[in-house]
Design a protein around this motif. Structure first.
Motif, PDB file in Angstrom:
ATOM      1  N   GLU A  93       0.829  -1.191   0.000  1.00  0.00           N
ATOM      2  CA  GLU A  93       0.000   0.000   0.000  1.00  0.00           C
ATOM      3  C   GLU A  93       0.880   1.264   0.000  1.00  0.00           C
ATOM      4  O   GLU A  93       2.043   1.235   0.383  1.00  0.00           O
ATOM      5  N   LYS A  94       0.283   2.425  -0.444  1.00  0.00           N
ATOM      6  CA  LYS A  94       0.962   3.708  -0.458  1.00  0.00           C
ATOM      7  C   LYS A  94       0.165   4.694   0.374  1.00  0.00           C
ATOM      8  O   LYS A  94      -1.035   4.870   0.135  1.00  0.00           O
ATOM      9  N   PRO A  95       0.810   5.336   1.366  1.00  0.00           N
ATOM     10  CA  PRO A  95       0.100   6.352   2.154  1.00  0.00           C
ATOM     11  C   PRO A  95      -0.238   7.546   1.282  1.00  0.00           C
ATOM     12  O   PRO A  95       0.358   7.746   0.208  1.00  0.00           O
ATOM     13  N   PRO A  96      -1.190   8.373   1.735  1.00  0.00           N
ATOM     14  CA  PRO A  96      -1.610   9.535   0.908  1.00  0.00           C
ATOM     15  C   PRO A  96      -0.437  10.454   0.572  1.00  0.00           C
ATOM     16  O   PRO A  96      -0.359  11.006  -0.537  1.00  0.00           O
ATOM     17  N   GLU A  97       0.462  10.679   1.555  1.00  0.00           N
ATOM     18  CA  GLU A  97       1.598  11.575   1.293  1.00  0.00           C
ATOM     19  C   GLU A  97       2.491  11.018   0.183  1.00  0.00           C
ATOM     20  O   GLU A  97       2.987  11.763  -0.679  1.00  0.00           O
ATOM     21  N   ALA A  98       2.683   9.691   0.167  1.00  0.00           N
ATOM     22  CA  ALA A  98       3.525   9.082  -0.859  1.00  0.00           C
ATOM     23  C   ALA A  98       2.868   9.204  -2.235  1.00  0.00           C
ATOM     24  O   ALA A  98       3.542   9.477  -3.236  1.00  0.00           O
ATOM     25  N   LYS A  99       1.538   8.975  -2.297  1.00  0.00           N
ATOM     26  CA  LYS A  99       0.843   9.121  -3.573  1.00  0.00           C
ATOM     27  C   LYS A  99       0.974  10.552  -4.102  1.00  0.00           C
ATOM     28  O   LYS A  99       1.239  10.777  -5.293  1.00  0.00           O
ATOM     29  N   LEU A 100       0.785  11.535  -3.204  1.00  0.00           N
ATOM     30  CA  LEU A 100       0.853  12.933  -3.627  1.00  0.00           C
ATOM     31  C   LEU A 100       2.269  13.307  -4.082  1.00  0.00           C
ATOM     32  O   LEU A 100       2.452  14.010  -5.091  1.00  0.00           O
ATOM     33  N   ALA A 101       3.281  12.843  -3.372  1.00  0.00           N
ATOM     34  CA  ALA A 101       4.669  13.135  -3.755  1.00  0.00           C
ATOM     35  C   ALA A 101       5.009  12.502  -5.094  1.00  0.00           C
ATOM     36  O   ALA A 101       5.718  13.092  -5.925  1.00  0.00           O
ATOM     37  N   LEU A 102       4.463  11.281  -5.364  1.00  0.00           N
ATOM     38  CA  LEU A 102       4.733  10.606  -6.631  1.00  0.00           C
ATOM     39  C   LEU A 102       4.039  11.317  -7.776  1.00  0.00           C
ATOM     40  O   LEU A 102       4.581  11.437  -8.881  1.00  0.00           O
TER      41      LEU A 102
END
Length: 605
Positions: free
Chosen positions: A466-475
């Motif tokens: 899974e990817k946390p919201p912060e990781a998705k936004l940074a990507l």
């Protein structure tokens, strides 16, 4: 002169005896011997013949005294010492007394040298002995064997001159005094006007050029005064002209200095300005500030080089012309059209009489115009257009300085264009490389059949999907994301740093950090790690792809090698099926050759 055994000197005279005067053969020889002292007597009798205190000497060819009217003790002694060989030879020949060598010389080496140097053309010399003697020498025969010399003290010789001088000195003094008195009177009479002229010259030298000399006579002094007044007048005119020329030259130099400084400033600022429009506008602003021209404009050629388009101007009329898209056809319209076609500067000192000038209604006050081409490496890229409200406002000096400015401007424009092209190319390359990188990682993830990720919580490393919201936004944004953790017992933050290569993100580093905030130093550290990780991961991916491609090439090569071992088509098809199945670990393979549909098909399961 010959000496006998008792050292007595004698003179011998010999004459032939003939029977008759007509006979040529002598009967005998008449010889007469005289005592040589007769020579001394003859010389003594001639003392004071040349004047008071004068005396004579007789010297033979060996510089042997045969007579001396002053000192008989020097008789039969040589003036200077002779060599021992010569003395011995002369004694044996009877030409010298048979005495010890020291008794045979008068030791007068200086006199001997003087006697050796005299000649019939210059028979006089002065001795260096005391008293000083004046000497005159003559020779008794043509062979210059015997010398007769007369000596007289120099004081005696000069006595007559001294006496005459003493008598004439009083007369000379009287004459000198008379002449001095007359000279003083004449000098005062003649010097008065000259003194006055000297004082006037001093006043002129002090800077007073209005001085005039009064002309009171028509003689040489009067003519000199008139010439002086004429010279003073010419000097006043000359100085006035020089002052005017210096003033004009000073103004020209100041203007040229300002122009050169402007050219240097354009070059300096051009190296810092990278945007073309900013560069052009800054240049015309500098020209306006330094030269105060009515209008300054910069034209650039379009891509086809058919028109010169106005891109920058300092005047309000010029700015309005830019808004209207003002342009001039190259080689046809205006001075700008001429210089962009010919590549040469052009000046119109009076636009009303210049047919090339293009009169624009937005610049009604133009009276003179100058255009200079902008040339880079032999290519014309535009023109610098200068217009003035004054006729005859430009000269060759303006052309020279503004050409320097135009050359600097042309180079700056070309550099700005090259920089823009390079940036655009770099951006395109970065986008292309970025897309390539993204596609390559997408293919890698497809082969992996799932996202790859790991987490460390202080105990062990475990995989995550899974990817946390912060990781998705940074990507998605390709930027760092910092967020405050929710539902945390202690205050903490989450930092998500994208893993990017060529501005394309293909992964994220997520960190949970305790504390009030995330420091910039810590963020920079993680960014540096992320950049290095991106390079290392991409290198590893490339290495895997290289190994996979090498393995494919190896398998393909082995299969083709086995197939080429036979030329039988049936065997070749069987070998192909067998090798594909073994190498690729496949269990159901079929190959068919079907001529009915003119298509060769292959099936694999």
């Amino acid at each position: 002169v010959l000496f006998d055994e008792d050292n007595n000197p004698s003179i011998f005279f010999a004459a032939p005896i003939y029977h008759t005067a007509r006979e040529s053969t002598p009967l005998g020889l008449l010889v007469v011997q005289y005592n040589a002292s007769i020579l001394q007597n003859l010389i003594v009798q001639q003392n004071e013949l040349a004047g008071p205190n004068s005396f004579g000497t007789l010297i033979d060819e060996n510089q042997l005294y045969l007579a001396n009217g002053q000192n008989p003790d020097l008789l039969y002694k040589t003036v200077a010492p002779l060599s021992a060989d010569k003395v011995e030879h002369l004694i044996s020949a009877g030409r010298l007394p048979n005495l010890p060598p020291e008794e045979l010389t008068a030791n007068q080496a200086t006199l001997a040298a003087a006697l050796a140097d005299v000649s019939p053309a210059e028979p006089f010399f002065t001795t260096s002995t005391q008293p000083v003697q004046q000497v005159a020498v003559v020779w008794l025969n043509a062979h210059a064997e015997w010398q007769v010399g007369f000596f007289q003290p120099q004081d005696t010789v000069l006595g007559i001159v001294t006496t005459q001088t003493r008598k004439t000195i009083p007369l000379i003094l009287v004459i000198a005094i008379t002449v001095a008195v007359a000279s003083i009177g004449a000098t005062r009479l003649l010097a008065a006007p000259i003194v006055m002229l000297t004082r006037l010259v001093e006043r002129i030298a002090a800077g007073n050029m209005n001085v005039q000399v009064p002309v009171t006579t028509q003689d040489e002094i009067g003519r000199l005064a008139s010439a002086f007044n004429t010279l003073t007048s010419q000097m006043r005119d000359l100085l006035s002209d020089l002052e005017n020329q210096i003033t004009e030259r000073t103004l020209d130099l100041k203007r040229q200095a300002v122009q050169l400084q402007t050219a240097a400033q354009v070059a300096q600022e051009a190296s810092a300005l990278q945007d073309l429009d900013t560069l052009l506008n800054r240049t015309v602003t500098l020209i306006q500030d330094r030269f105060n021209f009515y209008h300054a404009g910069i034209f650039l050629l379009d891509e086809r080089k058919e028109y010169a388009v106005l891109r920058a101007s300092n005047s309000e009329g010029g700015k309005e012309m830019i808004r209207r898209g003002h342009r001039l056809r190259v080689g046809e319209v205006g001075i700008v059209g001429y210089v962009t076609s010919e590549g040469k500067p052009r000046i119109a000192l009076d636009v009303e009489t210049d047919r090339t000038h293009f009169a624009h209604p937005l610049l009604p006050e133009t009276r003179s115009e100058m255009a200079i081409p902008l040339v880079v490496r032999g290519n014309i890229i535009g023109a610098l257009d200068i217009q003035s409200q004054e006729p005859n406002a430009f000269d060759e000096g303006d052309v020279t300085v503004l050409e320097v400015l135009a050359n600097q401007l042309a180079i700056a424009i070309e550099n700005s264009r090259l920089l823009t092209d390079a940036r655009q190319t770099l951006e395109e390359l970065q986008i292309a490389y970025g897309k390539t990188t993204t596609e390559a990682w997408q293919k890698w993830l497809q082969r992996a059949n799932k996202p790859i990720g790991y987490r460390f919580r202080g105990v062990e490393i475990e995989p995550i999907s899974e990817k946390p919201p912060e990781a998705k936004l940074a990507l998605q944004q390709g930027q760092n994301i910092t967020a405050k953790a929710e539902n945390a017992q202690t205050e903490s933050h989450t930092l998500a740093v994208p893993i990017k290569l060529r501005d394309q993100a293909f992964g994220v580093i997520s960190l949970s950090i305790e504390g009030d905030e995330v420091s910039s130093d810590f963020t920079e550290l993680i960014e540096d790690i992320s950049d290095r990780l991106a390079i290392a991961l991409d290198n590893a991916r490339l290495y895997e792809e290289t190994q996979s491609r090498a393995m494919q090439e190896q398998v393909t090569g082995e299969i083709i090698s086995r197939i080429r071992e036979t030329l039988n088509i049936d065997t070749m098809l069987k070998t192909t099926i067998q090798e594909i199945g073994e190498k690729l670990n496949l269990h159901d393979i079929a190959i068919r050759i079907d001529l009915q549909d003119n298509v060769t098909t292959g099936e694999t399961r």
